[in-house]
Design a protein around this motif. Structure first.
Motif, PDB file in Angstrom:
ATOM      1  N   ARG A 120       0.679  -0.778   0.038  1.00 33.99           N
ATOM      2  CA  ARG A 120       0.021  -0.456   0.377  1.00 33.99           C
ATOM      3  C   ARG A 120       0.726   1.158  -0.243  1.00 33.99           C
ATOM      4  NH1 ARG A 120      -4.855  -1.999   1.313  1.00 33.99           N
ATOM      5  NH2 ARG A 120      -5.337  -4.181   2.820  1.00 33.99           N
TER       6      ARG A 120
ATOM      7  N   THR B  66     -10.383  -7.776  -4.551  1.00 36.40           N
ATOM      8  CA  THR B  66     -10.509  -7.966  -3.412  1.00 36.40           C
ATOM      9  C   THR B  66     -11.578  -8.189  -3.000  1.00 36.40           C
ATOM     10  OG1 THR B  66     -11.260  -5.821  -1.443  1.00 36.40           O
ATOM     11  CG2 THR B  66     -11.832  -5.097  -3.658  1.00 36.40           C
ATOM     12  N   ILE B  67     -10.889  -9.114  -1.526  1.00 40.48           N
ATOM     13  CA  ILE B  67     -12.038  -9.912  -0.936  1.00 40.48           C
ATOM     14  C   ILE B  67     -13.422  -9.169  -0.747  1.00 40.48           C
ATOM     15  CG2 ILE B  67      -9.816 -11.816   0.242  1.00 40.48           C
ATOM     16  CD1 ILE B  67     -10.770 -10.698   2.609  1.00 40.48           C
ATOM     17  N   ASP B  68     -12.950  -7.697  -0.276  1.00 40.45           N
ATOM     18  CA  ASP B  68     -14.508  -6.762   0.458  1.00 40.45           C
ATOM     19  C   ASP B  68     -15.139  -6.692  -0.871  1.00 40.45           C
ATOM     20  OD1 ASP B  68     -12.406  -6.624   2.256  1.00 40.45           O
ATOM     21  OD2 ASP B  68     -11.137  -4.802   1.773  1.00 40.45           O
TER      22      ASP B  68
ATOM     23  N   MET C 145     -13.581 -10.304   7.440  1.00 39.94           N
ATOM     24  CA  MET C 145     -12.807  -8.900   7.094  1.00 39.94           C
ATOM     25  C   MET C 145     -13.672  -8.467   6.478  1.00 39.94           C
ATOM     26  SD  MET C 145      -9.155  -9.532   6.242  1.00 39.94           S
ATOM     27  CE  MET C 145      -7.830  -9.337   7.060  1.00 39.94           C
ATOM     28  N   GLY C 146     -12.953  -7.156   5.272  1.00 39.34           N
ATOM     29  CA  GLY C 146     -13.835  -6.299   4.767  1.00 39.34           C
ATOM     30  C   GLY C 146     -14.351  -4.696   5.011  1.00 39.34           C
ATOM     31  N   ARG C 147     -12.994  -4.040   5.445  1.00 38.20           N
ATOM     32  CA  ARG C 147     -13.301  -3.039   6.168  1.00 38.20           C
ATOM     33  C   ARG C 147     -14.668  -2.079   6.411  1.00 38.20           C
ATOM     34  NH1 ARG C 147      -7.868  -0.428   4.388  1.00 38.20           N
ATOM     35  NH2 ARG C 147      -7.703  -1.555   2.790  1.00 38.20           N
TER      36      ARG C 147
ATOM     37  N   TYR D 298      -6.909 -12.919   8.505  1.00 33.38           N
ATOM     38  CA  TYR D 298      -6.154 -13.210   7.303  1.00 33.38           C
ATOM     39  C   TYR D 298      -6.183 -14.587   6.706  1.00 33.38           C
ATOM     40  CZ  TYR D 298      -3.388  -8.782   8.698  1.00 33.38           C
ATOM     41  OH  TYR D 298      -3.476  -7.096   8.175  1.00 33.38           O
TER      42      TYR D 298
HETATM   43  O1  F6P Z   1      -8.886  -4.890   1.166  1.00 31.85           O
HETATM   44  C1  F6P Z   1      -8.654  -6.018   2.168  1.00 31.85           C
HETATM   45  C2  F6P Z   1      -8.641  -6.733   3.708  1.00 31.85           C
HETATM   46  O2  F6P Z   1      -8.245  -7.738   3.682  1.00 31.85           O
HETATM   47  C3  F6P Z   1      -9.432  -5.800   4.450  1.00 31.85           C
HETATM   48  O3  F6P Z   1     -10.713  -6.799   4.241  1.00 31.85           O
HETATM   49  C4  F6P Z   1      -8.700  -5.137   5.811  1.00 31.85           C
HETATM   50  O4  F6P Z   1      -9.667  -4.174   6.669  1.00 31.85           O
HETATM   51  C5  F6P Z   1      -7.144  -5.002   5.191  1.00 31.85           C
HETATM   52  O5  F6P Z   1      -7.368  -5.453   3.968  1.00 31.85           O
HETATM   53  C6  F6P Z   1      -6.512  -5.530   6.024  1.00 31.85           C
HETATM   54  O6  F6P Z   1      -5.236  -4.685   5.127  1.00 31.85           O
HETATM   55  P1  F6P Z   1      -3.522  -4.910   6.097  1.00 31.85           P
HETATM   56  O7  F6P Z   1      -3.278  -6.193   5.122  1.00 31.85           O
HETATM   57  O8  F6P Z   1      -3.329  -3.591   5.789  1.00 31.85           O
HETATM   58  O9  F6P Z   1      -3.936  -5.790   7.069  1.00 31.85           O
END
Ligand code: F6P
Length: 294
Positions: free
Chosen positions: A74, A128-130, A172-174, A253
């Motif tokens: 990111r 994206t899994i979201d 997950m899902g943000r 994860y």
């Molecule tokens: O966007 C995918 C995701 O797994 C979200 O569901 C979650 O909020 C975020 O990424 C977690 O990101 P990181 O890898 O930075 O912990």
């Protein structure tokens, strides 16, 4: 048609099916006489000019692997124009005609800005899994994550039933409840909780269910910073429901990893095919995303 040179990278959270898409993009491009350069670690690799030209062999035996063999990041630097200018220099130095980015909303926003600032051609493959990409019905990775989570929650149910417990499971899902809702429906959860506004409704639903013949309950909770939603809800039900013990389980994860489902491999193939055709027909300065809803 003239031979082209494309860049490809994966950005943001990894998603099962990214490798299938890379493989497909590379092999379809090479078969038409084009060349593909794979950048490592997303936009950071583009800024630092890190990566290599990809061959049919270099993308062999990755279709069944989760994660992304190009690695991802990111990138904070890519948010700044100064670093996007360096990224543009990399593309020019390698004589690349266009860039394919496999990722989610944030990654596409960055690509759109890059294309408009430097008159480049870009295409996004949703991954994206979201499953939260605007106007995209299904992103790469969602199907695998959904199936993985369902398998895990089914296991949690065994404990919930054996101990007559109320078990809260964080997924997950943000900010998006898309994955949580899909999981909730598929496991027959009592409630899918994505916001504290729903607390009263959720408590009532559990109370009603336990007052009937049901002895245990599964609640799917959307993730939140520092697990606040699930923690606050557990405190509340421990006050309001004294007949059954509660437990919580954070899936984490495991939802993002693992071998992609057949569907995610299939989507990866088709998204890559569309991405290539999109790049070959695009005008300078344009950006598009494949897999859009009609
Ligand atoms: O966007 C995918 C995701 O797994 C979200 O569901 C979650 O909020 C975020 O990424 C977690 O990101 P990181 O890898 O930075 O912990």
């Amino acid at each position: 048609m003239s031979k082209k040179k494309f860049g490809i990278l994966t950005s943001g959270g990894d998603a099962p099916g990214m490798n299938a898409a890379i493989r497909s993009f590379v092999r379809q491009s090479l078969s038409k006489g084009h060349e593909v350069f794979g950048f490592e670690r997303g936009y950071d690799g583009l800024i630092d000019s890190k990566g290599d030209w990809l061959s049919n062999r270099s993308v062999g035996h990755i279709i069944q692997r989760g994660g992304t063999f190009l690695k991802t990041s990111r990138s904070q630097r890519f948010r700044e124009k100064e670093f996007r200018a360096i990224a543009n220099d990399t593309l020019k130095n390698l004589s690349l005609d266009a860039l394919c980015v496999i990722g989610g909303n944030g990654s596409f926003k960055g690509l759109e800005v890059l294309c408009s600032e430097f008159n480049l051609i870009g295409v996004g493959i949703p991954a994206t899994i979201d499953n939260d990409i605007l106007n995209v019905k299904e992103a790469l990775g969602f199907d695998t994550a959904w199936n993985t989570a369902v398998e895990m929650v089914d296991k949690v149910r065994d404990t919930a039933e054996s101990h007559d417990r109320v078990i809260l499971i964080e997924v997950m899902g943000r900010d998006s409840a898309n994955l949580a809702e899909a999981i909730g429906i598929s496991v027959g959860a009592q409630f899918v909780l994505s916001h504290e506004n729903q607390f009263d409704e959720a408590v009532l639903s559990i109370q009603n269910s336990l007052a009937s013949s049901k002895k245990s309950c599964l609640i799917i909770c959307l993730e939140s910073p520092q697990n606040k939603l699930i923690n606050d809800f557990q405190k509340l039900i421990d006050l309001k429901i004294t007949t059954n013990e509660s437990r919580k389980c954070i899936l984490g994860y495991v939802q993002r990893g693992g071998s992609p489902s057949a569907r995610d491999r299939w989507l990866g193939y088709h998204f890559a095919k569309d991405a290539l055709s999109n790049l070959l027909n695009a005008k300078q300065g344009s950006f598009g995303v494949v897999g859009l809803k009609i």
